[in-house]
Design a protein around this motif. Structure first.
Motif, PDB file in Angstrom:
ATOM      1  N   LEU A 201      28.991 -21.529   2.500  1.00 62.03           N
ATOM      2  CA  LEU A 201      29.753 -22.605   3.150  1.00 62.03           C
ATOM      3  C   LEU A 201      30.610 -23.317   2.113  1.00 62.03           C
ATOM      4  CD1 LEU A 201      26.937 -24.080   5.393  1.00 62.03           C
ATOM      5  CD2 LEU A 201      29.094 -23.131   6.212  1.00 62.03           C
ATOM      6  N   LYS A 202      31.758 -23.803   2.580  1.00 62.86           N
ATOM      7  CA  LYS A 202      32.638 -24.571   1.688  1.00 62.86           C
ATOM      8  C   LYS A 202      32.409 -26.047   1.962  1.00 62.86           C
ATOM      9  CE  LYS A 202      35.863 -21.217   0.368  1.00 62.86           C
ATOM     10  NZ  LYS A 202      34.917 -20.167   0.634  1.00 62.86           N
ATOM     11  N   LEU A 203      32.559 -26.876   0.940  1.00 64.32           N
ATOM     12  CA  LEU A 203      32.425 -28.326   1.164  1.00 64.32           C
ATOM     13  C   LEU A 203      33.478 -28.787   2.151  1.00 64.32           C
ATOM     14  CD1 LEU A 203      31.942 -29.602  -2.525  1.00 64.32           C
ATOM     15  CD2 LEU A 203      30.192 -29.490  -0.733  1.00 64.32           C
ATOM     16  N   PRO A 204      33.191 -29.707   3.042  1.00 68.65           N
ATOM     17  CA  PRO A 204      31.917 -30.373   3.234  1.00 68.65           C
ATOM     18  C   PRO A 204      30.979 -29.546   4.127  1.00 68.65           C
ATOM     19  CG  PRO A 204      33.529 -31.267   4.759  1.00 68.65           C
ATOM     20  CD  PRO A 204      34.235 -30.206   3.969  1.00 68.65           C
ATOM     21  N   PHE A 205      29.682 -29.579   3.809  1.00 64.79           N
ATOM     22  CA  PHE A 205      28.707 -28.909   4.676  1.00 64.79           C
ATOM     23  C   PHE A 205      27.362 -29.620   4.589  1.00 64.79           C
ATOM     24  CE2 PHE A 205      28.164 -26.742   0.563  1.00 64.79           C
ATOM     25  CZ  PHE A 205      26.786 -26.731   0.430  1.00 64.79           C
ATOM     26  N   GLY A 206      26.515 -29.301   5.558  1.00 65.00           N
ATOM     27  CA  GLY A 206      25.222 -29.978   5.596  1.00 65.00           C
ATOM     28  C   GLY A 206      24.065 -28.989   5.602  1.00 65.00           C
ATOM     29  N   ILE A 207      22.912 -29.457   5.135  1.00 64.79           N
ATOM     30  CA  ILE A 207      21.670 -28.675   5.234  1.00 64.79           C
ATOM     31  C   ILE A 207      20.661 -29.547   5.976  1.00 64.79           C
ATOM     32  CG2 ILE A 207      19.873 -27.418   3.993  1.00 64.79           C
ATOM     33  CD1 ILE A 207      21.797 -27.138   1.619  1.00 64.79           C
ATOM     34  N   ALA A 208      20.061 -28.960   7.004  1.00 71.29           N
ATOM     35  CA  ALA A 208      19.155 -29.740   7.868  1.00 71.29           C
ATOM     36  C   ALA A 208      17.744 -29.190   7.793  1.00 71.29           C
ATOM     37  CB  ALA A 208      19.652 -29.668   9.310  1.00 71.29           C
ATOM     38  N   GLN A 209      16.794 -30.048   8.103  1.00 73.74           N
ATOM     39  CA  GLN A 209      15.401 -29.608   8.121  1.00 73.74           C
ATOM     40  C   GLN A 209      14.608 -30.503   9.069  1.00 73.74           C
ATOM     41  OE1 GLN A 209      11.944 -28.376   4.989  1.00 73.74           O
ATOM     42  NE2 GLN A 209      13.303 -29.960   4.315  1.00 73.74           N
ATOM     43  N   ILE A 210      13.681 -29.882   9.789  1.00 76.70           N
ATOM     44  CA  ILE A 210      12.715 -30.655  10.581  1.00 76.70           C
ATOM     45  C   ILE A 210      11.343 -30.333  10.021  1.00 76.70           C
ATOM     46  CG2 ILE A 210      11.673 -31.021  12.861  1.00 76.70           C
ATOM     47  CD1 ILE A 210      14.259 -30.234  14.171  1.00 76.70           C
ATOM     48  N   GLY A 211      10.548 -31.361   9.762  1.00 77.82           N
ATOM     49  CA  GLY A 211       9.214 -31.057   9.259  1.00 77.82           C
ATOM     50  C   GLY A 211       8.397 -32.303   9.007  1.00 77.82           C
ATOM     51  N   ARG A 212       7.157 -32.055   8.578  1.00 74.15           N
ATOM     52  CA  ARG A 212       6.236 -33.185   8.388  1.00 74.15           C
ATOM     53  C   ARG A 212       6.494 -33.919   7.090  1.00 74.15           C
ATOM     54  NH1 ARG A 212       1.982 -33.372  12.159  1.00 74.15           N
ATOM     55  NH2 ARG A 212       2.361 -31.642  13.563  1.00 74.15           N
ATOM     56  N   ALA A 213       6.193 -35.221   7.137  1.00 72.84           N
ATOM     57  CA  ALA A 213       6.250 -36.063   5.939  1.00 72.84           C
ATOM     58  C   ALA A 213       4.999 -36.935   5.957  1.00 72.84           C
ATOM     59  CB  ALA A 213       7.505 -36.920   5.955  1.00 72.84           C
ATOM     60  N   TYR A 214       4.595 -37.378   4.779  1.00 77.03           N
ATOM     61  CA  TYR A 214       3.323 -38.110   4.649  1.00 77.03           C
ATOM     62  C   TYR A 214       3.549 -39.352   3.808  1.00 77.03           C
ATOM     63  CZ  TYR A 214       1.825 -33.426   5.914  1.00 77.03           C
ATOM     64  OH  TYR A 214       1.700 -32.207   6.541  1.00 77.03           O
ATOM     65  N   ARG A 215       3.066 -40.478   4.295  1.00 78.61           N
ATOM     66  CA  ARG A 215       3.144 -41.713   3.497  1.00 78.61           C
ATOM     67  C   ARG A 215       1.831 -42.464   3.646  1.00 78.61           C
ATOM     68  NH1 ARG A 215       9.449 -43.672   4.715  1.00 78.61           N
ATOM     69  NH2 ARG A 215      10.279 -41.604   4.296  1.00 78.61           N
ATOM     70  N   ASN A 216       1.257 -42.840   2.519  1.00 78.57           N
ATOM     71  CA  ASN A 216      -0.014 -43.552   2.566  1.00 78.57           C
ATOM     72  C   ASN A 216       0.263 -45.034   2.860  1.00 78.57           C
ATOM     73  OD1 ASN A 216      -2.683 -44.098   2.438  1.00 78.57           O
ATOM     74  ND2 ASN A 216      -2.890 -43.816   0.229  1.00 78.57           N
ATOM     75  N   GLU A 217       0.708 -45.301   4.070  1.00 79.12           N
ATOM     76  CA  GLU A 217       1.097 -46.663   4.473  1.00 79.12           C
ATOM     77  C   GLU A 217      -0.071 -47.621   4.259  1.00 79.12           C
ATOM     78  OE1 GLU A 217       4.003 -47.690   5.450  1.00 79.12           O
ATOM     79  OE2 GLU A 217       5.095 -45.860   5.989  1.00 79.12           O
ATOM     80  N   ILE A 218       0.221 -48.793   3.697  1.00 79.37           N
ATOM     81  CA  ILE A 218      -0.843 -49.774   3.430  1.00 79.37           C
ATOM     82  C   ILE A 218      -1.461 -50.229   4.748  1.00 79.37           C
ATOM     83  CG2 ILE A 218      -1.368 -52.061   2.439  1.00 79.37           C
ATOM     84  CD1 ILE A 218       1.115 -51.546   0.573  1.00 79.37           C
ATOM     85  N   SER A 219      -0.592 -50.567   5.701  1.00 78.68           N
ATOM     86  CA  SER A 219      -1.150 -50.924   7.004  1.00 78.68           C
ATOM     87  C   SER A 219      -0.380 -50.225   8.126  1.00 78.68           C
ATOM     88  CB  SER A 219      -1.163 -52.443   7.228  1.00 78.68           C
ATOM     89  OG  SER A 219      -0.134 -53.056   6.522  1.00 78.68           O
ATOM     90  N   PRO A 220      -0.856 -49.016   8.494  1.00 74.44           N
ATOM     91  CA  PRO A 220      -0.199 -48.338   9.624  1.00 74.44           C
ATOM     92  C   PRO A 220      -0.358 -49.207  10.864  1.00 74.44           C
ATOM     93  CG  PRO A 220      -2.261 -47.242   9.038  1.00 74.44           C
ATOM     94  CD  PRO A 220      -2.048 -48.302   8.020  1.00 74.44           C
ATOM     95  N   ARG A 221       0.696 -49.314  11.697  1.00 72.55           N
ATOM     96  CA  ARG A 221       0.540 -50.148  12.896  1.00 72.55           C
ATOM     97  C   ARG A 221       1.608 -49.836  13.924  1.00 72.55           C
ATOM     98  NH1 ARG A 221       2.085 -56.297  11.167  1.00 72.55           N
ATOM     99  NH2 ARG A 221       4.241 -55.981  10.585  1.00 72.55           N
ATOM    100  N   ASP A 222       1.443 -50.503  15.059  1.00 74.49           N
ATOM    101  CA  ASP A 222       2.365 -50.327  16.181  1.00 74.49           C
ATOM    102  C   ASP A 222       2.399 -48.865  16.650  1.00 74.49           C
ATOM    103  OD1 ASP A 222       3.048 -53.038  16.369  1.00 74.49           O
ATOM    104  OD2 ASP A 222       4.450 -52.826  14.711  1.00 74.49           O
ATOM    105  N   PHE A 223       1.194 -48.309  16.835  1.00 75.80           N
ATOM    106  CA  PHE A 223       1.048 -46.978  17.439  1.00 75.80           C
ATOM    107  C   PHE A 223       1.784 -45.946  16.589  1.00 75.80           C
ATOM    108  CE2 PHE A 223       2.083 -44.440  21.545  1.00 75.80           C
ATOM    109  CZ  PHE A 223       0.979 -43.633  21.379  1.00 75.80           C
ATOM    110  N   LEU A 224       2.692 -45.167  17.157  1.00 72.51           N
ATOM    111  CA  LEU A 224       3.356 -44.110  16.405  1.00 72.51           C
ATOM    112  C   LEU A 224       4.410 -44.646  15.446  1.00 72.51           C
ATOM    113  CD1 LEU A 224       4.062 -41.640  19.347  1.00 72.51           C
ATOM    114  CD2 LEU A 224       2.355 -41.364  17.545  1.00 72.51           C
ATOM    115  N   PHE A 225       4.731 -45.940  15.568  1.00 71.52           N
ATOM    116  CA  PHE A 225       5.856 -46.468  14.801  1.00 71.52           C
ATOM    117  C   PHE A 225       5.638 -46.324  13.303  1.00 71.52           C
ATOM    118  CE2 PHE A 225       8.236 -49.663  12.510  1.00 71.52           C
ATOM    119  CZ  PHE A 225       9.508 -49.404  12.982  1.00 71.52           C
ATOM    120  N   ARG A 226       4.461 -46.706  12.845  1.00 73.81           N
ATOM    121  CA  ARG A 226       4.198 -46.586  11.404  1.00 73.81           C
ATOM    122  C   ARG A 226       2.894 -45.822  11.217  1.00 73.81           C
ATOM    123  NH1 ARG A 226       6.791 -48.762   7.697  1.00 73.81           N
ATOM    124  NH2 ARG A 226       7.638 -50.436   8.969  1.00 73.81           N
TER     125      ARG A 226
END
Ligand code: GAP
Length: 524
Positions: A201-226
């Motif tokens: 691909l020539k600029l400009p172009f994009g690379i996309a991805q769908i997948g899991r991410a993990y964060r050790n949130e101090i206080s997960p809350r509000d259901f799926l929000f955090r």
């Protein structure tokens, strides 16, 4: 700038109307089997949620629609699927080991740890985006804040890194430490050379991805929000460094589109958001880069096209002091949740920060040869659309959740509905069940069809309404004589008669919005 809009704290409930709570949505999702706490038989596991049979269909549909819009229907964006654990140097180079943290307060007495900015927000009802440790300590002392659990004194605030650590290999030493990715983005940067070369691909172009991410949130809350484990749908959009000010996709129609924007100035002056066009936002230097304007419009319209009401969406400009360590500029798309306006999408201008860092740490050449100037350039990420799947799920469910006098109905768009049609025999006897099975079997190759014989027709309709199934088909005694069925529309509850021979095509046209329900058959 035009039209001032609503205040920034309320949830939009009109006088006398009981506002929806996030607890009600969580309980609705659980009772319909859409989402429930992970490991519930062991008492649940804070910040982790499992999607049940209907929920996984909706979640997959969200990902499918996003991928279709932003990857498959475009010539300039390609996809990857990288691992969730990567070489630890990726996170040193990206700055996450050093800077990916939230402010934490610890109780001197009971040792409970609390997220400092959340405690301040909850106590003082002020925004704390980008707050420094010094500011936290000053506010805690000034307002004599105590541990929310035991009322004990709070120690000075400190930074808490949100990345989950693990060890790779059979020996656990400092050199075996690795991290679960806290964003999908870095895998795109680490794979940049491979993908750029292979996709030609020539600029400009994009690379996309769908997948899991993990964060050790101090206080997960509000259901799926955090939560501590979630999914992201991200694009890194690479632009020639001398051309970040030109975006050929930014058409007149997009420029003239009106959106609600909560500007940096409005936040500083504690005034309201306002409605303006993308052009006005760019002319006033609120949106400083045309790629941000373009991708904000695309992502915003993606939500609207899939049914989110515009009155529940706005763009929020990040204030200078809250910008992430990698960002030159940033906007959030916010949704009006029952607990206030909150981010569902982040859109940053990451400039050449990440590729430059990875070049320095890996000693590999991540530049692109520019045919025009015959020079190598390091591309800039002029826009990084970053969408949380779970927050999108939550926004779609809340927006679709409707309480009517006699029913609860999930008015999901047909693309996101977990079932597309329910097929019911009026009775189990006299050949009606067999006829209904025949109709269901004929449909299920073309759409997700659900067969149900249990309970009264009213109960069966109610179960379908609750999980957002847009259409129901009933086989009755007339069917046996005339070979037609009753088709019911979820939102209006109107019914029409449709010949069985036309049913499949009629449903497909309805689901793709080619026809409206009024044109689907003979009214009854
Ligand atoms: N690569 C940029 C990035 O990760 P972010 O604003 O930290 O930016 C992007 O995250 C999106 O990921 C957010 O808008 C949100 O939808 C989702 N997200 C972030 N943290 C989350 C959490 N703890 N739980 C659920 N979704 C989260």
């Amino acid at each position: 700038m035009t039209d001032k809009t609503t205040d920034n704290k309320t949830t939009g409930a009109k006088d006398g109307e009981k506002s929806l709570t996030i607890a009600e949505i969580a309980s609705f999702c659980k009772s319909t089997g859409m989402v429930f706490p992970n490991s519930e038989i062991y008492g649940g596991f804070a910040g982790f949620w499992d999607y049940g049979p209907r929920g996984v269909e909706i979640k997959n549909a969200i990902k499918r629609e996003w991928w279709k819009t932003f990857v498959q229907e475009r010539d300039d964006i390609v996809g990857i699927d990288g691992t969730t654990i990567t070489h630890p140097k990726v996170w040193i180079a990206s700055g996450h080991v050093e800077s990916f943290s939230d402010p934490l307060l610890e109780c001197e007495k009971c040792k409970q740890r609390t997220r400092a900015d959340h405690l301040i927000e909850d106590t003082l009802k002020i925004s704390t985006d980008g707050i420094s440790l010094d500011e936290v300590n000053k506010l805690v002392r000034k307002h004599n804040m105590k541990c929310p659990s035991c009322g004990g004194a709070l120690l000075d605030a400190r930074k808490f890194n949100l990345m989950f650590k693990t060890h790779v290999g059979p020996v656990e030493t400092d050199s075996s430490v690795a991290y679960l990715r806290p964003e999908t983005a870095q895998v795109i940067f680490a794979d940049f050379r491979q993908v750029a070369d292979i996709s030609r691909l020539k600029l400009p172009f994009g690379i996309a991805q769908i997948g899991r991410a993990y964060r050790n949130e101090i206080s997960p809350r509000d259901f799926l929000f955090r939560s501590r484990e979630f999914e992201q749908m991200e694009i890194e959009y690479f632009v020639h460094p001398d051309k970040t000010g030109e975006c050929s996709y930014l058409t007149k129609d997009i420029l003239m589109q009106k959106v609600r924007i909560y500007t940096e100035v409005a936040q500083q002056e504690s005034t309201d958001d306002c409605v303006m066009t993308f052009k006005e936002a760019m002319d006033e230097s609120i949106i400083k880069n045309p790629w941000l304007a373009y991708f904000l419009s695309q992502q915003y319209n993606w939500f609207v096209n899939l049914g989110i009401k515009e009155e529940n969406l706005r763009l929020r400009q990040h204030r200078e002091e809250e910008l992430a360590h990698y960002a030159k500029g940033c906007f959030d798309i916010e949704y009006k949740f029952p607990f206030g306006w909150k981010e569902i999408h982040g859109m940053a201008d990451r400039s050449a920060f990440d590729l430059t860092q990875h070049m320095a740490y890996s000693k590999k050449d991540l530049s692109i040869f520019d045919e025009e100037t015959k020079k190598k350039v390091i591309p800039c990420v002029a826009a990084e659309p970053s969408q949380g799947v779970d927050r999108a799920f939550l926004a779609f469910i809340i927006d679709a959740y409707t309480k009517e006098e006699e029913r609860t109905v999930l008015k999901l768009s047909s693309e996101l509905a977990p079932l597309k049609v329910g097929v019911f025999p009026l009775m189990k006897k006299d050949g009606l069940k067999e006829k209904a099975e025949e109709v269901h079997n004929g449909l299920k190759k073309y759409m997700v069809s659900f067969f149900d014989v249990a309970g009264s027709i009213g109960k069966r309709y109610a179960r379908m309404d609750e999980i957002g199934c847009p259409y129901c088909v009933t086989i009755d005694y007339d069917t046996l004589e005339k070979d037609d069925i009753t088709l019911r529309d979820r939102d209006s509850t109107k019914q029409v008669r449709v010949p069985i021979a036309d049913l499949k095509i009629t449903l497909l046209k309805l689901l793709s919005k080619e026809i409206t329900f009024g044109d689907a058959g003979k009214s009854i």
